[in-house]
Design an enzyme around this catalytic site. Structure first.
Site, PDB file in Angstrom:
ATOM      1  N   GLY A 282       0.679  -1.373  -0.123  1.00 52.81           N
ATOM      2  CA  GLY A 282       0.139  -0.143  -0.005  1.00 52.81           C
ATOM      3  C   GLY A 282       0.730   1.195  -0.009  1.00 52.81           C
ATOM      4  CD  GLU A 285       8.114   1.982   6.321  1.00 50.60           C
ATOM      5  OE1 GLU A 285       8.626   1.205   7.239  1.00 50.60           O
ATOM      6  OE2 GLU A 285       7.268   1.854   5.719  1.00 50.60           O
ATOM      7  CG  HIS A 309       0.645   2.665   8.387  1.00 45.36           C
ATOM      8  ND1 HIS A 309       0.232   1.720   9.487  1.00 45.36           N
ATOM      9  CD2 HIS A 309       1.838   2.362   7.875  1.00 45.36           C
ATOM     10  CE1 HIS A 309       1.230   0.996   9.609  1.00 45.36           C
ATOM     11  NE2 HIS A 309       2.174   1.046   8.654  1.00 45.36           N
ATOM     12  CD  GLU A 310       3.210   3.670   4.562  1.00 44.24           C
ATOM     13  OE1 GLU A 310       4.300   3.511   5.087  1.00 44.24           O
ATOM     14  OE2 GLU A 310       2.418   2.620   4.552  1.00 44.24           O
ATOM     15  CG  HIS A 313       6.359   3.548   8.938  1.00 46.69           C
ATOM     16  ND1 HIS A 313       6.880   2.557  10.134  1.00 46.69           N
ATOM     17  CD2 HIS A 313       5.155   2.713   8.575  1.00 46.69           C
ATOM     18  CE1 HIS A 313       6.089   1.133   9.732  1.00 46.69           C
ATOM     19  NE2 HIS A 313       5.092   1.380   8.714  1.00 46.69           N
ATOM     20  CD  GLU A 332       5.059  -1.893   9.842  1.00 42.49           C
ATOM     21  OE1 GLU A 332       3.676  -1.044   9.913  1.00 42.49           O
ATOM     22  OE2 GLU A 332       5.523  -1.731   8.988  1.00 42.49           O
ATOM     23  CG  ASP A 389       9.040 -10.338   2.570  1.00 45.42           C
ATOM     24  OD1 ASP A 389       9.434  -9.350   3.428  1.00 45.42           O
ATOM     25  OD2 ASP A 389       9.009 -10.416   1.479  1.00 45.42           O
ATOM     26  CE1 TYR A 397       1.627  -2.878   8.588  1.00 47.26           C
ATOM     27  CE2 TYR A 397       2.532  -5.009   8.743  1.00 47.26           C
ATOM     28  CZ  TYR A 397       2.492  -3.816   8.196  1.00 47.26           C
ATOM     29  OH  TYR A 397       3.421  -3.843   6.905  1.00 47.26           O
TER      30      TYR A 397
END
Length: 615
Positions: A282, A285, A309-310, A313, A332, A389, A397
């Protein structure tokens, strides 16, 4: 007695010598499994990057020069993956180097011979067709369809695939860069950026604040800039600039709201570049320049929580960074909490609670998916031997957020805000692991205010503790009643949905009864045309439900295929491919994936490869 005294004296001198040595050399780094580097022996501190971006060959070629802090080492180790290392210099003179055997996850250790006084190294290199961080896009894969495009994605350990580097989040460096691109394109980075194209395609960048390597980012394309305020603005292709500028016009208000909560924004500029739809996240950051997917441009600012959200960060993640990927929740969980606080200030508590409630539902689904591997539901992970990952999911999150929200409700918002502001200030431009955070939490909130809290259970145990904060939404309760009414009456009353937000629509679609009939899906689709929704989030959850309930009306099968071919956002496409797999339609998924895969960034492709068993 004299002999004993002499021995004790020697011991004291030895301890003193060791202590002095520790204080005058490289500070301790945590051993972590996702980098070959040994920063306690020799560590990079500054990068000078000088590269040429070649769209014809689809490679980047040039040199990476580093200032290093050297603990009298004979070798410095960098991470490298799918790179051709042409030569290496130490303090301006050729030096020998070697590459270790290739590791599928980590790549190669690039071992460079130095001496105890070496202060600089330079690596001459080029990328390859296998480089995972880079996505080269043909003109037809962009919005304007006239020029090619390139972007990088370094998180978690992909920066090593386009720059030889010590690719660990606990290593922070400053950097300068010289980047040459075709003269009709513009280059931008996670640094001080140009606002207009140069006539010769040469661009110069400076990042004065130390950042972790995964945050070094580059994008090259036919893009333009439009300011929102003197410190916020938008980069995008020409056809997208006005749409993006309108959608993200609250960015300055977001920055001001964030500063009022937890202290001054430390990066001077907060810009966003809207990338082509193949971008796998999405948002990312990258300091000073957030990379964003066009799927958040809905036309009504309803998906701009992603920008909040970004922005968050900039404090949690960029300013205070997880030391290892086992501690990813520290990036997160804090960021989701901060995001919700920004959204509450700007759009009200109802909006924030709806977002948090959706996150809570995502968390429940994630926990169910990990029922056979419950250790993956812990906040503190053990990812040794695995791709980091694997830890980038709703646990980090949304469980991280729920932990912090429960802490806030237990301590009280005023005390918790003081704690968080202190946390960001005390750890600014540094990295932290979970154990260090727990000590800080105990000393600066829990013990300080005599608060009892089950921190160990939240962080080191599987699942969700019983004292979790309960997130409610009156608006969602109304949505659920509306679903029941539509189904019971076999009729749709559009007045009930007139002023719904995106979050209400998402909750509506995601909460259809398990036994909903095809006739009801037809009725709802005819009323609201969800199959053709211009809001990508609503479309995604509707397509998932269409697959779950074997709905084929309104040409939805074609729309799903088009969506999967065009959109590369990993969360969206993996949700739909999972629905195919869950409903024994893997053959359909694979048929579409064969058409779509070439449009995906490696981050998305690797996930879907594993999901569908694609080879």
């Amino acid at each position: 007695m004299k002999k004993i005294a002499l021995q004790l004296g020697c011991l004291v001198l030895l301890i003193s010598s060791c202590s002095n040595k520790q204080n005058t050399t490289i500070p301790g780094y945590i051993e972590e499994p996702h980098s070959f580097s040994k920063p306690n022996e020799a560590v990079i501190t500054h990068l000078d990057l000088d590269i040429n971006v070649d769209f014809d060959k689809e490679i980047i070629q040039g040199k990476a020069s580093y200032s290093i802090k050297n603990n009298k080492a004979s070798q410095i180790i960098l991470d490298s993956k799918f790179l051709t290392i042409e030569s290496v210099q130490a303090d301006g003179k050729d030096t020998s180097f070697s590459l270790s055997d290739f590791d599928e996850q980590l790549g190669n250790a690039l071992k460079i011979d130095i001496n105890k006084d070496t202060k600089h190294i330079t690596v001459f290199y080029k990328t390859s067709q296998e480089t995972e961080a880079l996505q080269w896009l043909k003109p037809q894969q962009t919005a304007d369809k006239t020029h090619p495009f390139l972007f990088t994605q370094g998180q978690a350990i992909l920066t090593r695939t386009w720059i030889p580097i010590q690719d660990s989040p606990q290593i922070r460096i400053t950097y300068n860069a010289k980047v040459q691109v075709p003269s009709d394109l513009m280059a931008v980075m996670s640094a001080e950026n140009p606002k207009v194209k140069t006539p010769d395609g040469h661009y110069y960048f400076k990042m004065a604040q130390p950042i972790s390597p995964y945050l070094i980012a580059l994008a090259v394309g036919d893009i333009e800039y439009k300011a929102i305020s003197n410190r916020t603005g938008i980069y995008a292709e020409k056809s997208m600039v006005e749409k993006a500028h309108y959608e993200f016009s609250d960015m300055e208000n977001m920055v001001a709201s964030a500063e009022a909560l937890y202290g001054k924004y430390a990066w001077e500029q907060f810009d966003v570049i809207v990338l082509p739809p193949s971008f796998p996240f999405g948002g990312m950051e990258n300091p000073r320049l957030t990379f964003a997917t066009p799927t958040v441009i809905a036309g009504d600012k309803s998906l701009t929580s992603l920008i909040a959200h970004e922005l968050a960060h900039s404090w949690s993640g960029n300013l205070v960074t997880n030391a290892t990927w086992d501690d990813f929740w520290l990036n997160e969980g804090f960021t989701v909490y901060f995001e919700m606080r920004i959204m509450e200030v700007l759009y009200g508590k109802d909006r924030a609670n709806m977002l948090a409630r959706i996150g809570r539902q995502d968390l429940e689904e994630e926990i169910e998916g990990f029922k056979d591997t419950p250790d993956d539901t812990k906040l503190k992970l053990n990812l040794k031997g695995r791709n980091p990952d694997d830890g980038m999911n709703s646990i980090a999150y949304d469980k991280g957020y729920l932990f912090l929200r429960t802490l806030e409700e237990t301590a009280g918002r005023e005390k918790f805000d003081d704690f968080l502001k202190n946390y960001f200030q005390k750890h600014a431009f540094s990295t932290i692991n979970t154990e260090k955070f727990v000590r800080f939490l105990n000393e600066n909130l829990l013990e300080k205010h005599d608060i009892a809290f089950n921190t160990e259970e939240w962080i080191y145990k599987a699942g969700i503790p019983d004292n979790q904060a309960i997130i409610t939404s009156n608006k969602f309760e109304t949505v659920e009643k509306t679903i029941q009414q539509f189904v019971k009456n076999n009729a749709v009353d559009k007045t009930l949905t007139k002023d719904w937000t995106t979050q209400e629509w998402v909750h509506f679609v995601r909460n259809f009864p398990n036994d909903i009939k095809t006739e009801h899906l037809i009725m709802i689709d005819e009323a609201f045309n969800l199959t053709n929704s211009k809001n990508s989030y609503i479309a995604m959850v509707w397509y998932e439900q269409a697959i779950n309930h074997n709905y084929h009306g309104n040409n939805v099968d074609t729309k799903i295929e088009d969506f999967l071919i065009k959109v590369g956002r990993r969360w969206y496409v993996s949700t739909i491919y999972k629905a195919f797999k869950r409903n024994d339609k893997t053959d359909v998924a694979l048929a579409i994936y064969n058409k779509a895969r070439s449009n995906y960034h490696s981050v998305t492709a690797n996930t879907i490869d594993d999901l569908l068993g694609f080879k």
